[in-house]
Design a protein around this motif. Structure first.
Motif, PDB file in Angstrom:
ATOM      1  N   SER A  98       0.809  -1.213   0.000  1.00  0.00           N
ATOM      2  CA  SER A  98       0.000   0.000   0.000  1.00  0.00           C
ATOM      3  C   SER A  98       0.851   1.276   0.000  1.00  0.00           C
ATOM      4  O   SER A  98       0.335   2.360  -0.225  1.00  0.00           O
ATOM      5  CB  SER A  98      -0.927   0.009   1.218  1.00  0.00           C
ATOM      6  N   ARG A 136       0.070   8.257   2.835  1.00  0.00           N
ATOM      7  CA  ARG A 136      -1.255   8.057   3.426  1.00  0.00           C
ATOM      8  C   ARG A 136      -2.161   9.267   3.234  1.00  0.00           C
ATOM      9  O   ARG A 136      -3.379   9.141   3.274  1.00  0.00           O
ATOM     10  CB  ARG A 136      -1.123   7.725   4.914  1.00  0.00           C
ATOM     11  N   ASP A 156     -10.261   7.014   0.562  1.00  0.00           N
ATOM     12  CA  ASP A 156      -9.050   7.154   1.365  1.00  0.00           C
ATOM     13  C   ASP A 156      -7.920   6.288   0.796  1.00  0.00           C
ATOM     14  O   ASP A 156      -8.095   5.546  -0.178  1.00  0.00           O
ATOM     15  CB  ASP A 156      -9.324   6.830   2.831  1.00  0.00           C
ATOM     16  N   HIS A 157      -6.769   6.396   1.426  1.00  0.00           N
ATOM     17  CA  HIS A 157      -5.572   5.695   0.966  1.00  0.00           C
ATOM     18  C   HIS A 157      -5.780   4.181   0.886  1.00  0.00           C
ATOM     19  O   HIS A 157      -5.390   3.529  -0.083  1.00  0.00           O
ATOM     20  CB  HIS A 157      -4.413   6.030   1.929  1.00  0.00           C
ATOM     21  N   GLU A 158      -6.391   3.611   1.912  1.00  0.00           N
ATOM     22  CA  GLU A 158      -6.586   2.156   1.947  1.00  0.00           C
ATOM     23  C   GLU A 158      -7.514   1.692   0.827  1.00  0.00           C
ATOM     24  O   GLU A 158      -7.247   0.678   0.166  1.00  0.00           O
ATOM     25  CB  GLU A 158      -7.149   1.734   3.308  1.00  0.00           C
TER      26      GLU A 158
END
Length: 202
Positions: free
Chosen positions: A95, A129, A146-148
């Protein structure tokens, strides 16, 4: 006697006239010269002249399906604004970053689309992030994630593209989809990804 001759002459004249009249539509030779091949020769000649676009007289090339004078292509390839990249994600290691290749425009019946080949050179991009990420929902539509969510989406779409087992990589579900894993990207002062927006394509 004279009157008899006149009657016979009149009958002969009528017979001759009726014989000439009989050479009308029922006579194939007469039809050929008045309304048959002579009448159709001109239209078929006109059709043969316009059946080839190159001979239509409008100056357009025969393969110019769009009528834009450029042979049916998409025109001049688009140029990106300064600071904007279009990248094709080739590998998502984790990630925290991905390997991306420059996505180049290719002309298709649906105008320009961006893509890259698996053999194109790649570069590593750091995905922080605090990245501002957007996933495509359709033409001209996107949603901030979001980042995830972005990292999972990239990973799953890449897995789908290379045919990875579905039990290892869950399928991307609506309202999202996979559109070739091509993104518009801007970088921050450190060279990390600042914004990443998925490009929708058909």
């Amino acid at each position: 006697m004279t009157s008899t001759r006149r009657v016979l002459s009149a009958i002969a004249l009528l017979a001759a006239l009726s014989g000439i009249a009989a050479c009308g539509p029922e006579d194939p030779d007469a039809q050929g010269t008045t309304g048959g091949s002579g009448a159709t020769a001109s239209p078929s000649g006109a059709a043969s002249k316009t059946s080839d676009p190159a001979e239509a007289g409008d100056g357009a090339p025969a393969d110019d399906v769009d009528g834009d004078g450029k042979g049916g292509d998409c025109g001049t390839p688009p140029t990106l604004p300064a600071g904007l990249l279009k990248l094709k994600v080739q590998l998502m290691r984790d990630s925290g970053g991905f390997e991306g290749a420059e996505a180049k425009p290719h002309c298709t019946p649906n105008d320009w689309i961006y893509g890259a080949e698996p053999t194109d050179p790649t570069k590593h991009y750091v995905l922080p992030r605090n990245v501002k990420a957007y996933l495509a929902l359709g033409p001209g539509q996107s949603k901030q994630v979001d980042h995830e969510q972005l990292a999972l989406h990239i990973d799953r779409c890449h897995a789908q593209e290379i045919g990875a087992p579905t039990e290892d990589y869950p399928k991307v579900e609506a309202p999202y989809g996979c559109y070739g894993n091509v993104y518009e990207v801007t970088l921050n002062a450190k060279g990390e990804v600042a914004t990443m927006k998925e490009i929708w394509s058909v």
